[in-house]
Design an enzyme around this catalytic site. Structure first.
Site, mmCIF file in Angstrom:
data_model
loop_
_atom_site.group_PDB
_atom_site.id
_atom_site.type_symbol
_atom_site.label_atom_id
_atom_site.label_comp_id
_atom_site.label_asym_id
_atom_site.label_seq_id
_atom_site.Cartn_x
_atom_site.Cartn_y
_atom_site.Cartn_z
ATOM 1 N N HIS A 90 0.820 -1.226 0.000
ATOM 2 C CA HIS A 90 0.000 0.000 0.000
ATOM 3 C C HIS A 90 0.853 1.276 0.000
ATOM 4 C CE1 HIS A 90 -3.399 -2.653 0.562
ATOM 5 N NE2 HIS A 90 -2.667 -3.260 1.466
ATOM 6 N N HIS A 124 2.140 -7.584 4.143
ATOM 7 C CA HIS A 124 0.801 -7.028 4.355
ATOM 8 C C HIS A 124 0.278 -7.448 5.717
ATOM 9 C CE1 HIS A 124 -0.355 -5.601 0.217
ATOM 10 N NE2 HIS A 124 0.737 -6.306 -0.061
ATOM 11 N N GLU A 172 0.768 -12.242 4.633
ATOM 12 C CA GLU A 172 -0.226 -11.543 5.463
ATOM 13 C C GLU A 172 0.143 -11.896 6.896
ATOM 14 O OE1 GLU A 172 -2.557 -9.507 4.456
ATOM 15 O OE2 GLU A 172 -3.248 -10.080 2.454
ATOM 16 N N GLU A 201 -2.521 -0.280 8.168
ATOM 17 C CA GLU A 201 -1.685 -1.366 7.672
ATOM 18 C C GLU A 201 -0.411 -0.860 7.001
ATOM 19 O OE1 GLU A 201 -3.453 -3.624 4.506
ATOM 20 O OE2 GLU A 201 -1.577 -4.722 4.169
HETATM 21 ZN ZN LIG Z 1 -2.536 -5.172 2.341
#
Ligand SMILES: [Zn+2]
Length: 191
Positions: free
Chosen positions: A10, A84, A156, A28
């Site tokens: 991001h 992430h 993640e 995040e």
């Molecule tokens: Zn993400």
């Protein structure tokens, strides 16, 4: 030494904060950058060359996955690791998971190296694995996995939408341990 591209997910800030935990004031994109920066320190200390696709809290050009892939490809990355935080509608959802592109690639081996280090470091973190093909990674056609030339994984780390895991993601000791586990996993790939 090998060239490692770290991809903090991001673009950050108002452009794309990624998943957000409003109650805890967590974004995040910030956590991804903090942990990726620490992974970089470990890898540089171990002699690797490291390129980060994003280095600032908010960086407009990184809002393009094409830009990120071209950066990695033009640099000639040997591996790409995208970081992430997960998110779900249910606050109960928890655990860590790692994605590779479809089919069998060296990304699968990289994913296994990283997951082995994470499960060794975090006994309380549920592994959300897909063992159908004999290894723990899940397969998805994510852009960053599909359009990078090098073996790539998308991790993640934990769920920012889960109150307990959000507290961990925000905790500097947890961040340090996660960064160390990811860096060790990357090193293991080259052993
Ligand atoms: Zn993400």
């Amino acid at each position: 030494m090998a060239k490692i591209c770290l991809d903090p997910g991001h673009a950050g800030g108002n452009i794309d904060p990624g998943a957000v935990n409003g109650k805890m004031g967590l974004q995040e994109a910030i956590i991804n950058l903090v942990i990726a920066s620490q992974v970089k320190k470990h890898l540089v200390a171990a002699g690797y060359q490291v390129l980060m696709t994003r280095t600032k809290a908010e960086q407009v050009e990184t809002d393009s996955l094409k830009y990120r892939c071209e950066l990695a490809n033009n640099w000639g990355a040997d591996l790409v690791v995208s970081l992430h935080c997960n998110s779900a509608a249910s606050e109960q959802a928890n655990g860590t998971e790692i994605y590779t592109s479809l089919g069998e690639t060296n990304g699968d081996r990289l994913a296994t190296c990283i997951i082995n280090q994470i499960t060794a470091s975090f006994s309380d973190l549920q592994l959300r694995a897909d063992w159908d093909d004999g290894d723990p990674d899940k397969e998805q056609n994510f852009y960053i996995l599909r359009y990078t030339d090098a073996p790539a994984v998308l991790l993640e780390m934990a769920f920012i939408s889960n109150p307990e895991e959000a507290a961990k993601l925000a905790d500097s000791a947890w961040q340090r341990d996660m960064a160390r586990a990811v860096a060790r996993g990357i090193s293991d790939y080259f052993v």
